[in-house]
Design a protein around this motif. Structure first.
Motif, PDB file in Angstrom:
ATOM      1  N   MET A   1       0.862  -1.160  -0.027  1.00  0.00           N
ATOM      2  CA  MET A   1      -0.211   0.061  -0.001  1.00  0.00           C
ATOM      3  C   MET A   1       0.831   1.051   0.111  1.00  0.00           C
TER       4      MET A   1
ATOM      5  N   THR B   1       0.829   5.680   0.325  1.00  0.00           N
ATOM      6  CA  THR B   1       0.117   6.765   0.611  1.00  0.00           C
ATOM      7  C   THR B   1       0.947   8.003   0.374  1.00  0.00           C
ATOM      8  N   SER B   2       0.069   8.964  -0.305  1.00  0.00           N
ATOM      9  CA  SER B   2       0.690  10.369  -0.563  1.00  0.00           C
ATOM     10  C   SER B   2       0.132  11.338   0.318  1.00  0.00           C
ATOM     11  N   PHE B   3       1.014  11.894   1.246  1.00  0.00           N
ATOM     12  CA  PHE B   3       0.469  12.824   2.092  1.00  0.00           C
ATOM     13  C   PHE B   3       0.642  14.180   1.484  1.00  0.00           C
TER      14      PHE B   3
ATOM     15  N   GLU C   1      -8.470  16.392   8.573  1.00  0.00           N
ATOM     16  CA  GLU C   1      -7.307  16.063   9.009  1.00  0.00           C
ATOM     17  C   GLU C   1      -6.750  17.139  10.113  1.00  0.00           C
TER      18      GLU C   1
ATOM     19  N   ARG D   1      -3.636  11.041  10.934  1.00  0.00           N
ATOM     20  CA  ARG D   1      -3.846  10.472   9.690  1.00  0.00           C
ATOM     21  C   ARG D   1      -2.676   9.474   9.221  1.00  0.00           C
TER      22      ARG D   1
ATOM     23  N   GLN E   1      -3.252   5.771  10.831  1.00  0.00           N
ATOM     24  CA  GLN E   1      -4.214   5.060  10.098  1.00  0.00           C
ATOM     25  C   GLN E   1      -3.726   4.335   8.870  1.00  0.00           C
ATOM     26  N   LYS E   2      -2.730   4.797   8.324  1.00  0.00           N
ATOM     27  CA  LYS E   2      -2.096   4.340   6.917  1.00  0.00           C
ATOM     28  C   LYS E   2      -0.836   3.444   7.322  1.00  0.00           C
TER      29      LYS E   2
ATOM     30  N   ALA F   1       4.300  -0.999   3.373  1.00  0.00           N
ATOM     31  CA  ALA F   1       3.541   0.197   3.057  1.00  0.00           C
ATOM     32  C   ALA F   1       4.624   1.361   2.685  1.00  0.00           C
TER      33      ALA F   1
ATOM     34  N   PHE G   1       5.363   5.558   2.436  1.00  0.00           N
ATOM     35  CA  PHE G   1       4.733   6.944   2.697  1.00  0.00           C
ATOM     36  C   PHE G   1       5.266   7.853   1.615  1.00  0.00           C
TER      37      PHE G   1
ATOM     38  N   SER H   1       5.352  12.600   4.533  1.00  0.00           N
ATOM     39  CA  SER H   1       4.935  11.779   5.748  1.00  0.00           C
ATOM     40  C   SER H   1       4.707  12.810   7.382  1.00  0.00           C
TER      41      SER H   1
END
Lengths: 273, 273
Positions: free
Chosen positions: B88, B90-92, B99, B107, B110-111, B119, B121, B124
């Protein structure tokens, strides 16, 4: 009403056998308490309105207690009537497979209140130290680590603007049996009966000890535990509500001011003839 | 390949001006690196399969770096080809209103990857210490608190089974300009151009200092920072992949055994004549 009396501190009694679940405080009757309760409820509604408008603080109320100690009833009685838009409640059950694949704070962190909100946890991350303490499954070091994570997590939440109140609903073993009986006899309460409650009841003493550990490890000034005598439902509700109201009154709540000069809208208003 | 050389420790150089973004390690050419890269990719695919089967560990790869340093490209190059079911990313971006109403770790938590997963990031929680350091908005004490939260949060993750690798993609200011030019000239790259990147570029030196602070405050043994020379994309990709593979090889990965005696299924099998 001095709520400090029910706050669990290092210096206080933490042995549950010395705390009386039958206590009724200053009241002689239920009616007397209910009248005061109405006033407190109105005050809560006022305070929540400011909390929501200001969006500076948030409040997290954690409810713990033995089965049938009245966690659902307390949420219902103290929070019914407030603006539901600013309130959220989460019941933490047995973790799902997805939740179990993460550390125990993962699911809890997601449900913390944003600024302006009140959140109630019906059970919480404390189950993740209570249950392994009673039924085994975690080494002593792992338990210590979990307590450390909880303290660090709650400290962060508090420092970042969430006030935390932790309520332990304290009932006697006899009272629990009475409530289980009611659940078996009253068709409207059948749905609340869970055979596993009877099994857990056999571990009553171990749970009481586990709670005493929890108080020692996690009752700190920024996020204190309160014990709530809960054999009398009306006193339980009254005291829990009083703690919530007093705590909110301790915050610097105020409606935000207009941050622009008041615009002149007189021209927009059609004069009534 | 000794990845330790790129690990940032207390004892190491943390001043970015002394770290060469043009470095190419042991390689004489891109082709030489690409051949090794293919081997590493196959190894990653093997290791991910075991990680996913075993469901004991998880891996979190945090990518940080200046605009155009190649965070997206690195994710694409090192993780394409692995089983997407166990991965997985995630782009923050700039926090949403929801948020922003929570503390900055809400936030991010959760990821985090469940057991068995990798995962990534792309940016981040480190943005939440970098940006205020450069543009102001947080007092010194608040910054210190955030660093403490980050350390405690990452320590918890690591102790609970998530291995964390933090990669800083190190490019030179000249290289950044070249990449911005490409984005303006190549119609296929127009979509990557963001005018605010040019504004942020004016704060180059402040960002470099902010990263040096981040390394000092948050590079610890359990969750180390690595600096990745990133002027040459092929070396950047090779090194990032090598660090991921070496790190996975350091875990006690093994396929789980059948936990029941092997059942006899011979009767179920229709003999082929």
């Amino acid at each position: 009403m001095n709520i400090k009396r029910y706050m669990i501190k290092d210096t206080n009694e933490t042995e549950l056998k010395h705390l009386d679940p039958d206590e009724k405080g200053e009241f002689k009757s239920k009616e007397e308490a209910n009248a005061k309760m109405e006033q407190l409820k109105e005050r809560l509604i006022e305070l929540q309105d400011i909390l929501f408008a200001q969006k500076k603080h948030s409040l997290l109320v954690i409810l713990q207690g033995m089965d049938s100690s009245g966690k659902d009833g307390t949420v219902k009685h103290i929070f019914s009537g407030i603006n539901p838009q600013g309130f959220m409640v989460t019941s933490f059950k047995k973790p799902s497979l997805e939740e179990e694949a993460h550390e125990f704070l993962w699911r809890v962190h997601q449900k913390t209140p944003p600024k302006g909100y009140i959140a109630a946890f019906n059970r919480s991350h404390y189950e993740d130290v209570l249950v392994p303490r009673v039924h085994g499954g975690l080494k002593k070091d792992d338990m210590k680590r979990r307590f450390r994570y909880i303290r660090q997590f709650e400290e962060m939440m508090v420092e970042e603007g969430t006030t935390i109140i932790k309520l332990f609903l304290h009932i006697s073993k006899e009272k629990q049996l009475k409530k289980i009986q009611e659940r078996l006899e009253d068709p409207k309460k059948h749905w609340k009966f869970d055979a596993s409650d009877l099994q857990e009841r056999e571990y009553w003493d171990q749970y009481q000890e586990a709670y005493e550990d929890v108080f020692k490890e996690t009752s700190f000034e920024k996020a204190p535990w309160y014990w709530i005598p809960a054999n009398h439902q009306w006193y339980r509700n009254y005291l829990a509500l009083a703690i919530v109201v007093k705590t909110l009154e301790g915050l610097d709540l105020s409606y935000p001011k207009l941050d622009t000069p008041t615009p002149d809208i007189s021209e927009l208003i059609t004069p009534r003839h």
